[in-house]
Design an enzyme around this catalytic site. Structure first.
Site, short mmCIF file in Angstrom:
data_model
loop_
_atom_site.label_atom_id
_atom_site.label_comp_id
_atom_site.label_asym_id
_atom_site.label_seq_id
_atom_site.Cartn_x
_atom_site.Cartn_y
_atom_site.Cartn_z
N ASP A 17 -3.42 -8.61 3.87
CA ASP A 17 -2.43 -9.20 2.96
C ASP A 17 -1.60 -10.29 3.63
OD1 ASP A 17 -3.37 -7.02 1.46
OD2 ASP A 17 -1.45 -6.82 0.43
N ARG A 96 12.87 -0.38 7.63
CA ARG A 96 12.93 -1.70 6.98
C ARG A 96 14.17 -2.51 7.37
NH1 ARG A 96 7.93 -1.34 7.09
NH2 ARG A 96 6.77 -0.89 5.18
N ASP A 125 10.17 -1.45 -0.77
CA ASP A 125 10.32 -2.26 0.44
C ASP A 125 10.81 -3.67 0.16
OD1 ASP A 125 9.70 -0.25 2.17
OD2 ASP A 125 7.59 -0.80 2.39
N SER A 181 -3.43 3.32 1.19
CA SER A 181 -2.72 2.42 2.10
C SER A 181 -1.87 3.24 3.06
CB SER A 181 -1.85 1.44 1.32
OG SER A 181 -0.77 2.10 0.70
#
Length: 416
Positions: A17, A96, A125, A181
């Site tokens: 990605d 994060r 996120d 994922s």
């Protein structure tokens, strides 16, 4: 190639990605600086650096933020006993703001007006990254390709990304993709999407990577002693082999190893995302699970009952704020201060056993303990007068007597 639009710092993972996003940003006219955070994940960082440069990144930053992640983000969560919706130890949510803080720092260092990330438009996120960026640098501009129609309509699925990668000589994985994922950091690894989107589907046996199957884990427990100061672990000792760890990062890595060996820290949950939908996530949080149980025990041993009730309410709100991406909000900063103040007397050592997927508390001691063995003993009267309990019970029963007396009257009237 489009006219230059200036510099953008991309939160880069090295995966498909963000590699495609890097090339796409170049197509749009941006000078791309790639930033890869080393936050404890298993990664070939040098290979990722070479890949980003080969794809056209002007510069690549690989920043090791593992130590600050433990000391500035995980430790406050341990002090809080932070849990989102009673089960999730917030591994991704804590990482994060740590990653995004460095993203902003690099953008300022590079004089870049823009930052970019590869978070999807449906998840938490994107919120966590961007709220941190805007809090720390209000004038920053964020490029989120997965929210731009010209990007997500062009790349409707993985097949389109793979086609784009082949066209632009972007290296793609040669091994088969797992049908889910994954996102890893020092605290945990998460699994979602793909076959896991059906909440009825059981996790496949080969899914877990940080922990062993408890059924095949060692038949002998590891007994640990964890020492706390101000609610923060400062030393771990393995009673069996005498191994000790004292620095924050080494201590946490060691607990990950011990917990992983014994299959500790697995959960499979459906949670409520901040954006409004429910999602299924599977998490492994080995060290975090040990520390949650150990801290909970030493806190109960050393903290006043009424203070602890208030602190539990603060921890609930703190967990929600962290999950939703508000780490750098004034309310979250205030809560961290309050929770930190509550931990001044949370000092002592907890002995525990790690065995077959479980953490068992074996004992505890503290110079700040509020436990009075003589006072609580069934064999010694101490300073407690049992006769006083009669009045205590009578006073506390008054409210109950009055409530049920009134209820009886109401019931009689209704029956007439």
């Amino acid at each position: 190639m489009a006219q230059s639009k200036g510099a953008v710092v991309l939160a880069y993972s090295g995966g498909l990605d963000t590699s495609c996003i890097l090339v796409w940003l170049k197509e749009q006219g941006y000078n791309v600086v790639a930033y890869l955070a080393n936050i404890g994940q298993k990664e070939d960082f040098e290979a990722a650096r070479k890949k980003a440069l080969a794809l056209g990144a002007k510069k690549v930053y690989i920043e090791d933020i593992s130590k600050e992640f433990v000391e500035e983000f995980i430790w406050p969560a341990v002090q809080a006993n932070a849990l989102y919706e009673d089960r999730y130890l917030l591994g991704t949510a804590l990482a994060r703001p740590c990653i995004a803080r460095k993203l902003v720092e690099i953008a300022q260092r590079e004089g870049a007006q823009y930052v970019a990330h590869g978070a999807t438009g449906k998840g938490n996120d994107q919120v966590r990254f961007e709220l941190t960026c805007y809090a720390l640098c209000p004038k920053i501009k964020v490029i989120a390709p997965w929210r731009l129609p010209e990007f997500y309509q062009r790349f409707a699925g993985r097949r389109e990304l793979m086609d784009y990668a082949k066209k632009h000589a972007i290296p793609v994985p040669v091994t088969p993709q797992t049908p889910w994922s994954m996102d890893e950091n020092l605290m945990h690894i998460s699994y979602e999407a793909g076959i896991l989107e059906n909440p009825k589907n059981q996790a496949p046996p080969g899914l877990y990577t940080k922990t062993r199957d408890p059924a095949t884990s060692p038949d002998t427990p590891d007994v640990l002693e964890i020492e706390f100061e101000r609610g923060v672990p400062v030393k771990v000792t393995n009673v069996g082999d005498g191994a000790t760890r004292c620095s924050a990062l080494e201590l946490f890595v060691y607990l990950n190893d011990i917990a992983g060996k014994h299959g500790v820290g697995r959960i499979d949950i459906v949670e409520n995302r901040f954006v409004g939908m429910k999602s299924r996530g599977i998490y492994e949080t080995p060290a975090g699970t040990i520390l949650y149980h150990a801290h909970l025990d030493i806190e109960a041993f050393t903290m006043d009952r009424e203070v602890r009730k208030i602190k539990q309410g603060l921890a609930l709100k703190f967990s929600e704020l962290v999950y939703n991406g508000f780490w750098h909000s004034p309310e979250c900063e205030f809560l961290r201060q309050c929770i930190g103040r509550s931990q001044e007397a949370v000092v002592g050592t907890v002995r525990l056993s790690v065995f077959k997927g479980q953490v068992y508390i074996l004992g505890r001691e503290s110079p700040r303990s509020l436990y009075n063995e003589e006072l609580v003993s069934m064999n010694v009267q101490g300073d407690y007068e049992p006769a006083d309990a009669t009045g205590f019970i009578n006073i506390n029963s008054l409210r109950l007597k009055e409530y049920h007396r009134l209820q009886s009257k109401v019931t009689v009237k209704q029956d007439e």
